[in-house]
Design an enzyme around this catalytic site. Structure first.
Site, PDB file in Angstrom:
ATOM      1  N   LYS A 157      44.074  67.070  20.153  1.00 32.25           N
ATOM      2  CA  LYS A 157      45.332  67.570  20.725  1.00 32.25           C
ATOM      3  C   LYS A 157      45.826  68.742  19.881  1.00 32.25           C
ATOM      4  O   LYS A 157      46.314  68.549  18.773  1.00 32.25           O
ATOM      5  CB  LYS A 157      46.417  66.496  20.759  1.00 32.25           C
ATOM      6  CG  LYS A 157      47.590  66.960  21.638  1.00 32.25           C
ATOM      7  CD  LYS A 157      48.925  66.394  21.235  1.00 32.25           C
ATOM      8  CE  LYS A 157      49.616  67.179  20.174  1.00 32.25           C
ATOM      9  NZ  LYS A 157      50.014  68.567  20.555  1.00 32.25           N
ATOM     10  N   GLU A 232      46.783  65.788   6.458  1.00 34.43           N
ATOM     11  CA  GLU A 232      46.899  67.104   5.809  1.00 34.43           C
ATOM     12  C   GLU A 232      48.296  67.619   6.094  1.00 34.43           C
ATOM     13  O   GLU A 232      48.577  68.103   7.190  1.00 34.43           O
ATOM     14  CB  GLU A 232      45.854  68.069   6.381  1.00 34.43           C
ATOM     15  CG  GLU A 232      44.429  67.728   6.019  1.00 34.43           C
ATOM     16  CD  GLU A 232      44.077  68.083   4.586  1.00 34.43           C
ATOM     17  OE1 GLU A 232      44.964  68.561   3.843  1.00 34.43           O
ATOM     18  OE2 GLU A 232      42.921  67.878   4.205  1.00 34.43           O
ATOM     19  N   CYS A 266      50.070  75.983   4.909  1.00 38.99           N
ATOM     20  CA  CYS A 266      50.423  74.809   4.105  1.00 38.99           C
ATOM     21  C   CYS A 266      50.195  75.077   2.624  1.00 38.99           C
ATOM     22  O   CYS A 266      50.934  74.590   1.777  1.00 38.99           O
ATOM     23  CB  CYS A 266      49.590  73.613   4.551  1.00 38.99           C
ATOM     24  SG  CYS A 266      47.822  73.995   4.578  1.00 38.99           S
ATOM     25  N   GLU A 361      59.697  72.698   1.943  1.00 34.10           N
ATOM     26  CA  GLU A 361      58.771  73.662   2.529  1.00 34.10           C
ATOM     27  C   GLU A 361      59.513  74.504   3.566  1.00 34.10           C
ATOM     28  O   GLU A 361      60.074  73.968   4.526  1.00 34.10           O
ATOM     29  CB  GLU A 361      57.616  72.909   3.194  1.00 34.10           C
ATOM     30  CG  GLU A 361      56.543  73.828   3.736  1.00 34.10           C
ATOM     31  CD  GLU A 361      55.457  73.076   4.487  1.00 34.10           C
ATOM     32  OE1 GLU A 361      55.783  72.229   5.338  1.00 34.10           O
ATOM     33  OE2 GLU A 361      54.271  73.342   4.222  1.00 34.10           O
TER      34      GLU A 361
END
Ligand code: NAD
Length: 469
Positions: A157, A232, A266, A361
Protein backbone atom coordinates in the site's frame (compact mmCIF):
# COMPACT_ATOMS: atom_id res chain seq x y z
CA UNK A 1 -1.75 -6.73 -10.46
CA UNK A 2 -3.82 -3.94 -8.93
CA UNK A 3 -6.89 -3.99 -6.77
CA UNK A 4 -8.63 -0.67 -6.25
CA UNK A 5 -11.03 0.17 -3.44
CA UNK A 6 -13.49 2.89 -4.35
CA UNK A 7 -13.24 6.26 -2.61
CA UNK A 8 -15.80 7.16 0.05
CA UNK A 9 -18.67 9.32 -1.26
CA UNK A 10 -18.00 12.97 -0.54
CA UNK A 11 -21.48 13.68 0.72
CA UNK A 12 -21.88 11.49 3.77
CA UNK A 13 -19.72 10.41 6.64
CA UNK A 14 -21.45 7.51 8.33
CA UNK A 15 -22.42 5.28 5.45
CA UNK A 16 -19.62 6.58 3.26
CA UNK A 17 -16.92 5.59 5.72
CA UNK A 18 -18.57 2.25 6.28
CA UNK A 19 -18.66 1.65 2.53
CA UNK A 20 -15.06 2.81 2.14
CA UNK A 21 -13.94 0.48 4.90
CA UNK A 22 -15.88 -2.38 3.37
CA UNK A 23 -14.40 -1.66 -0.07
CA UNK A 24 -10.89 -1.46 1.38
CA UNK A 25 -11.29 -4.72 3.25
CA UNK A 26 -12.64 -6.38 0.12
CA UNK A 27 -9.76 -5.09 -2.04
CA UNK A 28 -7.19 -6.15 0.55
CA UNK A 29 -8.84 -9.52 0.97
CA UNK A 30 -8.77 -10.11 -2.77
CA UNK A 31 -5.10 -9.13 -2.96
CA UNK A 32 -4.14 -11.29 0.02
CA UNK A 33 -5.98 -14.32 -1.35
CA UNK A 34 -4.29 -13.89 -4.72
CA UNK A 35 -0.95 -13.53 -2.95
CA UNK A 36 -1.52 -16.61 -0.81
CA UNK A 37 -2.48 -18.58 -3.91
CA UNK A 38 0.77 -17.54 -5.58
CA UNK A 39 2.95 -18.10 -2.51
CA UNK A 40 3.69 -21.80 -2.92
CA UNK A 41 4.68 -21.43 -6.56
CA UNK A 42 6.97 -18.45 -5.97
CA UNK A 43 8.63 -19.95 -2.95
CA UNK A 44 9.35 -23.17 -4.81
CA UNK A 45 10.53 -21.52 -7.99
CA UNK A 46 14.18 -22.42 -8.42
CA UNK A 47 16.32 -19.68 -6.89
CA UNK A 48 18.16 -18.76 -10.09
CA UNK A 49 14.82 -18.34 -11.87
CA UNK A 50 13.55 -16.03 -9.13
CA UNK A 51 16.77 -14.02 -9.36
CA UNK A 52 16.42 -13.67 -13.13
CA UNK A 53 12.93 -12.20 -12.76
CA UNK A 54 14.13 -9.71 -10.14
CA UNK A 55 17.03 -8.73 -12.41
CA UNK A 56 14.62 -8.27 -15.32
CA UNK A 57 12.54 -5.95 -13.15
CA UNK A 58 15.65 -3.90 -12.35
CA UNK A 59 16.50 -3.60 -16.06
CA UNK A 60 12.94 -2.67 -16.93
CA UNK A 61 12.91 0.12 -14.35
CA UNK A 62 16.01 1.56 -15.96
CA UNK A 63 14.65 1.07 -19.48
CA UNK A 64 11.47 2.94 -18.50
CA UNK A 65 13.28 5.45 -16.33
CA UNK A 66 11.84 8.49 -18.11
CA UNK A 67 8.28 7.30 -17.59
CA UNK A 68 8.90 6.56 -13.91
CA UNK A 69 10.64 9.89 -13.35
CA UNK A 70 7.78 11.75 -15.03
CA UNK A 71 5.19 10.02 -12.84
CA UNK A 72 7.22 10.59 -9.67
CA UNK A 73 7.77 14.27 -10.50
CA UNK A 74 4.08 14.81 -11.35
CA UNK A 75 3.03 13.39 -8.00
CA UNK A 76 5.73 14.88 -5.76
CA UNK A 77 6.96 17.98 -7.60
CA UNK A 78 10.55 17.02 -6.79
CA UNK A 79 13.39 17.99 -9.14
CA UNK A 80 13.81 15.48 -11.98
CA UNK A 81 17.47 14.82 -11.15
CA UNK A 82 16.51 13.81 -7.62
CA UNK A 83 13.65 11.60 -8.79
CA UNK A 84 15.99 9.96 -11.28
CA UNK A 85 18.60 9.22 -8.60
CA UNK A 86 15.94 7.71 -6.34
CA UNK A 87 14.54 5.52 -9.11
CA UNK A 88 18.01 4.33 -10.11
CA UNK A 89 18.36 3.44 -6.42
CA UNK A 90 15.06 1.54 -6.61
CA UNK A 91 16.42 -0.49 -9.54
CA UNK A 92 19.59 -1.12 -7.49
CA UNK A 93 17.50 -2.84 -4.82
CA UNK A 94 16.14 -5.32 -7.36
CA UNK A 95 19.58 -5.88 -8.87
CA UNK A 96 21.23 -6.36 -5.47
CA UNK A 97 18.65 -8.81 -4.14
CA UNK A 98 18.45 -10.63 -7.49
CA UNK A 99 22.01 -11.70 -6.82
CA UNK A 100 21.23 -12.84 -3.27
CA UNK A 101 18.36 -15.24 -3.89
CA UNK A 102 20.43 -18.12 -2.47
CA UNK A 103 20.63 -16.30 0.84
CA UNK A 104 20.04 -16.37 3.67
CA UNK A 105 21.14 -19.95 3.99
CA UNK A 106 21.23 -22.25 6.99
CA UNK A 107 23.86 -24.02 9.08
CA UNK A 108 24.69 -27.56 10.05
CA UNK A 109 24.89 -27.93 13.83
CA UNK A 110 27.17 -30.37 15.61
CA UNK A 111 24.78 -31.84 18.21
CA UNK A 112 25.22 -35.63 18.53
CA UNK A 113 26.77 -38.35 16.41
CA UNK A 114 23.39 -39.96 15.83
CA UNK A 115 21.71 -36.72 14.72
CA UNK A 116 22.08 -34.59 11.62
CA UNK A 117 20.82 -31.15 12.66
CA UNK A 118 20.51 -28.21 10.32
CA UNK A 119 18.80 -24.85 10.08
CA UNK A 120 17.06 -23.37 7.08
CA UNK A 121 15.35 -20.07 6.46
CA UNK A 122 11.80 -19.90 5.20
CA UNK A 123 9.76 -17.01 3.84
CA UNK A 124 6.83 -15.76 5.92
CA UNK A 125 4.37 -16.03 3.05
CA UNK A 126 2.25 -12.91 2.51
CA UNK A 127 4.17 -9.75 3.49
CA UNK A 128 2.33 -6.42 3.77
CA UNK A 129 4.39 -3.36 2.80
CA UNK A 130 3.16 0.15 3.68
CA UNK A 131 5.15 3.12 2.39
CA UNK A 132 5.23 6.94 2.74
CA UNK A 133 5.19 9.70 0.12
CA UNK A 134 8.68 11.17 0.44
CA UNK A 135 10.61 8.68 -1.76
CA UNK A 136 7.70 6.69 -3.16
CA UNK A 137 9.21 4.14 -5.54
CA UNK A 138 12.54 3.93 -3.75
CA UNK A 139 10.91 3.04 -0.44
CA UNK A 140 8.60 0.50 -2.08
CA UNK A 141 11.54 -1.19 -3.81
CA UNK A 142 13.58 -1.14 -0.61
CA UNK A 143 11.05 -3.45 1.06
CA UNK A 144 9.64 -5.39 -1.91
CA UNK A 145 12.94 -6.51 -3.45
CA UNK A 146 14.34 -8.33 -0.37
CA UNK A 147 10.89 -9.68 0.55
CA UNK A 148 10.52 -11.21 -2.91
CA UNK A 149 14.11 -12.43 -2.99
CA UNK A 150 13.54 -14.29 0.28
CA UNK A 151 10.60 -16.08 -1.36
CA UNK A 152 7.68 -14.08 0.02
CA UNK A 153 4.70 -12.69 -1.85
CA UNK A 154 3.88 -9.03 -1.27
CA UNK A 155 0.84 -6.79 -0.93
CA UNK A 156 1.87 -3.11 -1.04
CA UNK A 157 0.00 0.00 0.00
CA UNK A 158 1.75 3.18 -1.15
CA UNK A 159 0.87 6.62 0.24
CA UNK A 160 -2.42 7.99 -1.11
CA UNK A 161 -0.88 10.89 -3.02
CA UNK A 162 2.05 9.03 -4.56
CA UNK A 163 0.85 5.62 -5.74
CA UNK A 164 1.73 6.00 -9.42
CA UNK A 165 5.24 4.60 -9.55
CA UNK A 166 4.45 1.69 -7.23
CA UNK A 167 1.53 0.77 -9.49
CA UNK A 168 3.89 1.03 -12.47
CA UNK A 169 6.39 -1.22 -10.69
CA UNK A 170 3.78 -3.95 -10.21
CA UNK A 171 2.72 -3.69 -13.86
CA UNK A 172 6.30 -3.86 -15.11
CA UNK A 173 7.08 -6.77 -12.78
CA UNK A 174 4.14 -8.72 -14.19
CA UNK A 175 5.27 -7.98 -17.73
CA UNK A 176 8.79 -9.12 -16.87
CA UNK A 177 7.60 -12.52 -15.68
CA UNK A 178 6.72 -12.14 -12.00
CA UNK A 179 3.75 -14.49 -11.60
CA UNK A 180 0.32 -12.91 -10.98
CA UNK A 181 -0.41 -12.39 -7.30
CA UNK A 182 3.26 -12.28 -6.23
CA UNK A 183 3.34 -8.46 -6.08
CA UNK A 184 0.00 -6.68 -5.70
CA UNK A 185 -0.61 -3.00 -5.07
CA UNK A 186 -3.70 -1.86 -3.19
CA UNK A 187 -3.74 1.96 -3.25
CA UNK A 188 -5.92 3.88 -0.85
CA UNK A 189 -6.03 5.52 2.56
CA UNK A 190 -3.95 4.25 5.45
CA UNK A 191 -6.85 4.22 7.88
CA UNK A 192 -8.79 1.76 5.73
CA UNK A 193 -6.49 -0.08 3.30
CA UNK A 194 -3.40 0.11 5.54
CA UNK A 195 -5.26 -1.14 8.59
CA UNK A 196 -6.94 -3.88 6.58
CA UNK A 197 -3.53 -5.16 5.46
CA UNK A 198 -2.17 -5.25 9.01
CA UNK A 199 -5.31 -6.99 10.25
CA UNK A 200 -5.65 -9.50 7.43
CA UNK A 201 -5.21 -13.06 8.73
CA UNK A 202 -3.24 -14.15 5.66
CA UNK A 203 -0.62 -11.41 6.19
CA UNK A 204 2.27 -12.92 8.21
CA UNK A 205 4.70 -9.99 8.32
CA UNK A 206 4.43 -6.24 7.83
CA UNK A 207 7.16 -3.81 6.79
CA UNK A 208 6.04 -0.26 7.57
CA UNK A 209 7.84 2.97 6.69
CA UNK A 210 6.27 6.13 8.05
CA UNK A 211 5.56 8.14 11.15
CA UNK A 212 5.88 7.09 14.79
CA UNK A 213 2.16 7.42 15.66
CA UNK A 214 1.11 5.20 12.75
CA UNK A 215 3.93 2.77 13.57
CA UNK A 216 2.58 2.60 17.12
CA UNK A 217 -0.96 1.94 15.96
CA UNK A 218 0.27 -0.83 13.64
CA UNK A 219 2.29 -2.19 16.57
CA UNK A 220 -0.85 -2.45 18.70
CA UNK A 221 -2.63 -4.54 16.07
CA UNK A 222 0.52 -6.60 15.56
CA UNK A 223 0.71 -7.31 19.29
CA UNK A 224 -2.74 -8.88 19.15
CA UNK A 225 -1.87 -10.88 16.05
CA UNK A 226 1.72 -11.83 17.09
CA UNK A 227 2.73 -10.31 13.78
CA UNK A 228 6.42 -9.61 13.13
CA UNK A 229 7.15 -6.06 12.01
CA UNK A 230 9.87 -4.03 10.44
CA UNK A 231 9.27 -0.42 11.54
CA UNK A 232 11.19 2.32 9.72
CA UNK A 233 10.08 5.49 11.48
CA UNK A 234 11.22 9.05 11.93
CA UNK A 235 14.43 10.69 13.03
CA UNK A 236 16.05 13.78 14.56
CA UNK A 237 19.57 12.88 13.64
CA UNK A 238 22.66 14.64 14.97
CA UNK A 239 25.55 15.73 12.82
CA UNK A 240 28.60 16.50 15.00
CA UNK A 241 31.31 18.83 13.68
CA UNK A 242 34.58 19.17 15.60
CA UNK A 243 36.92 22.15 15.22
CA UNK A 244 39.59 20.08 13.46
CA UNK A 245 37.28 18.99 10.61
CA UNK A 246 37.61 20.17 7.03
CA UNK A 247 35.12 22.96 7.67
CA UNK A 248 34.35 23.83 4.05
CA UNK A 249 33.51 20.26 3.20
CA UNK A 250 31.65 19.68 6.47
CA UNK A 251 29.54 22.80 5.88
CA UNK A 252 28.56 21.63 2.39
CA UNK A 253 27.65 18.23 3.81
CA UNK A 254 25.73 19.78 6.71
CA UNK A 255 23.59 21.72 4.20
CA UNK A 256 23.05 18.64 2.04
CA UNK A 257 22.08 16.77 5.21
CA UNK A 258 19.08 18.97 5.98
CA UNK A 259 18.01 20.22 2.55
CA UNK A 260 18.02 16.98 0.54
CA UNK A 261 14.47 16.34 -0.75
CA UNK A 262 13.61 19.62 1.02
CA UNK A 263 14.23 17.92 4.35
CA UNK A 264 11.56 15.30 3.72
CA UNK A 265 13.92 12.45 4.51
CA UNK A 266 13.79 10.30 7.64
CA UNK A 267 17.59 10.33 7.83
CA UNK A 268 18.02 14.10 7.49
CA UNK A 269 20.71 15.64 9.67
CA UNK A 270 18.46 18.13 11.41
CA UNK A 271 20.49 18.74 14.55
CA UNK A 272 23.89 20.26 13.81
CA UNK A 273 26.22 20.04 16.82
CA UNK A 274 29.22 22.37 16.40
CA UNK A 275 32.30 22.69 18.64
CA UNK A 276 32.09 26.10 20.21
CA UNK A 277 35.54 27.32 19.14
CA UNK A 278 34.50 27.22 15.45
CA UNK A 279 30.79 27.70 15.96
CA UNK A 280 30.32 31.21 14.56
CA UNK A 281 32.65 30.67 11.61
CA UNK A 282 31.02 27.34 10.76
CA UNK A 283 27.47 28.65 11.06
CA UNK A 284 28.35 31.50 8.70
CA UNK A 285 29.48 28.98 6.09
CA UNK A 286 26.34 26.87 6.55
CA UNK A 287 24.05 29.88 6.25
CA UNK A 288 25.82 31.10 3.11
CA UNK A 289 25.53 27.69 1.47
CA UNK A 290 21.93 27.21 2.57
CA UNK A 291 20.99 30.47 0.85
CA UNK A 292 22.33 29.07 -2.42
CA UNK A 293 19.69 26.31 -2.39
CA UNK A 294 17.18 27.81 -4.76
CA UNK A 295 13.59 26.68 -4.33
CA UNK A 296 12.32 25.26 -7.60
CA UNK A 297 15.87 24.40 -8.68
CA UNK A 298 18.12 22.51 -6.25
CA UNK A 299 15.40 22.56 -3.61
CA UNK A 300 12.10 20.81 -4.22
CA UNK A 301 8.72 21.68 -2.74
CA UNK A 302 6.91 20.37 0.28
CA UNK A 303 5.41 17.25 -1.28
CA UNK A 304 2.02 17.57 0.42
CA UNK A 305 0.07 20.62 1.56
CA UNK A 306 -0.21 19.03 4.98
CA UNK A 307 3.58 18.87 5.23
CA UNK A 308 3.84 22.53 4.20
CA UNK A 309 1.45 23.40 7.03
CA UNK A 310 3.47 21.29 9.48
CA UNK A 311 6.65 23.20 8.64
CA UNK A 312 4.86 26.55 9.05
CA UNK A 313 3.67 25.32 12.43
CA UNK A 314 7.26 24.60 13.49
CA UNK A 315 8.34 28.12 12.48
CA UNK A 316 5.77 29.25 15.02
CA UNK A 317 7.01 26.77 17.63
CA UNK A 318 10.59 28.03 17.19
CA UNK A 319 9.43 31.65 17.49
CA UNK A 320 7.63 30.82 20.73
CA UNK A 321 10.95 29.52 22.06
CA UNK A 322 12.48 32.89 21.23
CA UNK A 323 14.39 31.70 18.17
CA UNK A 324 14.93 33.93 15.16
CA UNK A 325 16.09 32.16 11.99
CA UNK A 326 19.58 33.03 10.76
CA UNK A 327 18.17 32.36 7.30
CA UNK A 328 14.81 31.20 5.95
CA UNK A 329 11.90 30.66 8.27
CA UNK A 330 9.42 31.60 5.64
CA UNK A 331 7.53 30.60 2.54
CA UNK A 332 9.66 30.73 -0.58
CA UNK A 333 8.12 33.04 -3.14
CA UNK A 334 9.63 33.28 -6.61
CA UNK A 335 8.39 33.33 -10.20
CA UNK A 336 7.37 29.85 -11.31
CA UNK A 337 6.81 28.51 -7.81
CA UNK A 338 3.06 28.97 -7.81
CA UNK A 339 2.15 25.36 -8.55
CA UNK A 340 3.76 23.91 -5.44
CA UNK A 341 4.44 25.12 -1.92
CA UNK A 342 8.08 25.72 -1.07
CA UNK A 343 9.88 26.80 2.06
CA UNK A 344 13.32 28.33 2.24
CA UNK A 345 16.14 26.39 3.91
CA UNK A 346 15.96 27.51 7.51
CA UNK A 347 18.73 27.64 10.10
CA UNK A 348 18.12 28.25 13.80
CA UNK A 349 21.19 29.11 15.87
CA UNK A 350 21.44 29.14 19.66
CA UNK A 351 19.15 26.16 20.01
CA UNK A 352 19.24 24.09 23.17
CA UNK A 353 18.48 20.41 23.01
CA UNK A 354 15.38 20.71 25.17
CA UNK A 355 13.60 22.95 22.65
CA UNK A 356 10.88 21.36 20.53
CA UNK A 357 12.73 22.30 17.33
CA UNK A 358 15.56 20.05 18.55
CA UNK A 359 13.37 17.19 19.72
CA UNK A 360 10.56 16.81 17.19
CA UNK A 361 10.82 15.73 13.58
CA UNK A 362 9.84 18.68 11.35
CA UNK A 363 10.26 16.87 8.00
CA UNK A 364 11.25 20.02 6.16
CA UNK A 365 14.49 21.92 5.41
CA UNK A 366 14.90 23.16 8.97
CA UNK A 367 18.17 22.96 10.90
CA UNK A 368 18.72 23.36 14.65
CA UNK A 369 22.32 24.34 15.51
CA UNK A 370 23.59 23.50 19.00
CA UNK A 371 27.04 24.43 20.36
CA UNK A 372 29.15 22.01 22.44
CA UNK A 373 32.50 22.10 24.25
CA UNK A 374 33.66 18.50 24.67
CA UNK A 375 33.41 15.15 22.92
CA UNK A 376 31.43 13.69 25.83
CA UNK A 377 29.00 16.58 25.72
CA UNK A 378 28.52 16.19 21.96
CA UNK A 379 27.74 12.48 22.34
CA UNK A 380 25.38 13.16 25.25
CA UNK A 381 23.44 15.75 23.24
CA UNK A 382 23.31 13.49 20.17
CA UNK A 383 21.90 10.65 22.27
CA UNK A 384 19.48 12.82 24.24
CA UNK A 385 16.72 12.15 21.74
CA UNK A 386 13.70 9.89 21.48
CA UNK A 387 14.96 8.99 18.03
CA UNK A 388 18.05 7.11 16.87
CA UNK A 389 18.06 6.70 13.11
CA UNK A 390 21.42 7.95 11.83
CA UNK A 391 24.27 10.22 12.90
CA UNK A 392 27.35 11.96 11.53
CA UNK A 393 30.75 13.00 12.82
CA UNK A 394 33.29 15.29 11.13
CA UNK A 395 36.82 15.36 12.56
CA UNK A 396 40.43 14.89 11.48
CA UNK A 397 41.10 12.74 14.54
CA UNK A 398 40.17 9.25 13.38
CA UNK A 399 40.34 7.67 16.81
CA UNK A 400 37.80 10.22 17.97
CA UNK A 401 35.74 9.61 14.84
CA UNK A 402 35.46 5.90 15.65
CA UNK A 403 34.81 6.54 19.35
CA UNK A 404 31.97 8.91 18.57
CA UNK A 405 30.52 6.74 15.79
CA UNK A 406 30.39 3.80 18.19
CA UNK A 407 28.87 5.90 20.98
CA UNK A 408 26.05 7.38 18.88
CA UNK A 409 22.77 5.54 19.47
CA UNK A 410 21.67 5.09 15.86
CA UNK A 411 21.43 2.39 13.24
CA UNK A 412 23.79 4.08 10.78
CA UNK A 413 26.64 6.56 11.26
CA UNK A 414 28.67 8.50 8.69
CA UNK A 415 32.24 9.68 9.33
CA UNK A 416 33.47 12.72 7.39
CA UNK A 417 30.54 12.55 4.97
CA UNK A 418 26.79 12.76 5.31
CA UNK A 419 24.42 9.98 4.34
CA UNK A 420 26.74 8.01 2.11
CA UNK A 421 24.10 5.31 2.19
CA UNK A 422 24.14 2.34 -0.11
CA UNK A 423 21.97 -0.64 -0.86
CA UNK A 424 24.58 -2.86 0.80
CA UNK A 425 24.52 -0.97 4.13
CA UNK A 426 21.87 -2.18 6.60
CA UNK A 427 19.52 0.65 7.58
CA UNK A 428 17.13 1.05 10.48
CA UNK A 429 16.52 2.68 13.80
CA UNK A 430 17.28 2.59 17.46
CA UNK A 431 14.67 3.77 19.97
CA UNK A 432 11.57 5.45 18.45
CA UNK A 433 13.13 5.33 14.98
CA UNK A 434 12.01 1.72 14.79
CA UNK A 435 13.30 -1.82 14.67
CA UNK A 436 14.21 -4.43 12.12
CA UNK A 437 16.54 -3.59 9.26
CA UNK A 438 16.13 -2.83 5.60
CA UNK A 439 18.94 -3.02 3.01
CA UNK A 440 21.99 -5.21 2.87
CA UNK A 441 22.11 -8.96 3.39
CA UNK A 442 20.69 -8.15 6.81
CA UNK A 443 17.22 -7.38 5.38
CA UNK A 444 16.88 -10.96 4.15
CA UNK A 445 16.97 -12.14 7.75
CA UNK A 446 14.00 -9.86 8.48
CA UNK A 447 11.97 -11.28 5.59
CA UNK A 448 12.51 -14.91 6.59
CA UNK A 449 12.29 -17.09 9.66
CA UNK A 450 14.50 -19.90 10.89
CA UNK A 451 13.49 -23.51 11.06
CA UNK A 452 15.78 -26.12 12.55
CA UNK A 453 15.51 -29.75 11.51
CA UNK A 454 16.85 -32.73 13.38
CA UNK A 455 17.33 -36.05 11.58
CA UNK A 456 18.08 -39.28 13.43
CA UNK A 457 20.84 -41.34 11.91
CA UNK A 458 20.37 -45.06 12.44
CA UNK A 459 23.20 -46.56 14.40
CA UNK A 460 25.54 -48.68 12.33
CA UNK A 461 24.79 -52.42 12.41
CA UNK A 462 26.98 -54.26 14.91
CA UNK A 463 30.36 -54.92 13.42
CA UNK A 464 31.17 -58.53 12.80
CA UNK A 465 33.81 -59.71 15.25
CA UNK A 466 37.27 -59.65 13.87
CA UNK A 467 38.52 -63.12 12.99
CA UNK A 468 41.12 -64.49 15.28
CA UNK A 469 43.91 -66.09 13.37
P1 NAD B 1 2.51 8.25 7.74
O1 NAD B 1 2.84 7.40 8.91
O2 NAD B 1 1.44 9.26 7.87
O3 NAD B 1 2.07 7.33 6.50
C1 NAD B 1 2.90 6.29 6.02
C2 NAD B 1 2.02 5.25 5.33
O4 NAD B 1 1.18 4.66 6.30
C3 NAD B 1 1.12 5.81 4.24
O5 NAD B 1 1.01 4.88 3.20
C4 NAD B 1 -0.21 5.95 4.98
O6 NAD B 1 -1.33 5.91 4.11
C5 NAD B 1 -0.18 4.72 5.86
N1 NAD B 1 -1.04 4.79 7.03
C6 NAD B 1 -1.54 5.89 7.66
N2 NAD B 1 -2.31 5.53 8.71
C7 NAD B 1 -2.29 4.18 8.75
C8 NAD B 1 -2.88 3.22 9.62
N3 NAD B 1 -3.64 3.59 10.65
N4 NAD B 1 -2.63 1.91 9.40
C9 NAD B 1 -1.85 1.52 8.37
N5 NAD B 1 -1.27 2.38 7.50
C10 NAD B 1 -1.48 3.69 7.69
O7 NAD B 1 3.87 8.89 7.28
P2 NAD B 1 4.12 9.93 6.12
O8 NAD B 1 3.67 11.27 6.57
O9 NAD B 1 3.57 9.38 4.85
O10 NAD B 1 5.72 9.87 6.01
C11 NAD B 1 6.55 10.66 6.80
C12 NAD B 1 7.12 9.86 7.93
O11 NAD B 1 7.77 8.69 7.43
C13 NAD B 1 8.18 10.62 8.68
O12 NAD B 1 8.02 10.44 10.06
C14 NAD B 1 9.47 9.97 8.21
O13 NAD B 1 10.55 10.10 9.10
C15 NAD B 1 9.06 8.57 8.02
N6 NAD B 1 9.97 7.87 7.12
C16 NAD B 1 10.82 6.94 7.64
C17 NAD B 1 11.72 6.28 6.82
C18 NAD B 1 12.70 5.27 7.36
O14 NAD B 1 13.27 4.51 6.58
N7 NAD B 1 12.95 5.21 8.66
C19 NAD B 1 11.75 6.59 5.46
C20 NAD B 1 10.87 7.54 4.97
C21 NAD B 1 9.97 8.17 5.82
Amino acid sequence: MTTMPTDPPADGLGDGLGDALGDAQEAVDEACRAAAAAAYGWRHTEAFARGRVLMAIARRMLADLDELVATECAETGKPAALAEAEIRGAADYFEFYASLVHLPSGDVLDVRPDLHVYTMREPYGVVGVITPWNLPLNQAARACAPALAAGNVVVVKPAETTSGTTLALARMALEEGLPPGVLTVVPGPGSTVGTAIVEHPLVRKVAFTGSVPVGQSIGRIAAERILPLTLELGGKSANIVFADADLDFAAAEAVRAFTGNAGQVCSSGTRLLVERSVHDDFVARVVALARRQRPGHELGPMITDKQFETVQHYFQVAAEDGLVPATGGTVAVAPGLAERRYVEPTVYVGVTNDMRIAREEVFGPVLAVIAFDTEDEAVAIANDSDYGLVGGVFTADMSRAFRVAHAIEAGQVYINSWSTQSVQMPFGGHKASGYGREKGIEALAHYSQVKSVSVRIDPAPPRTAARSS
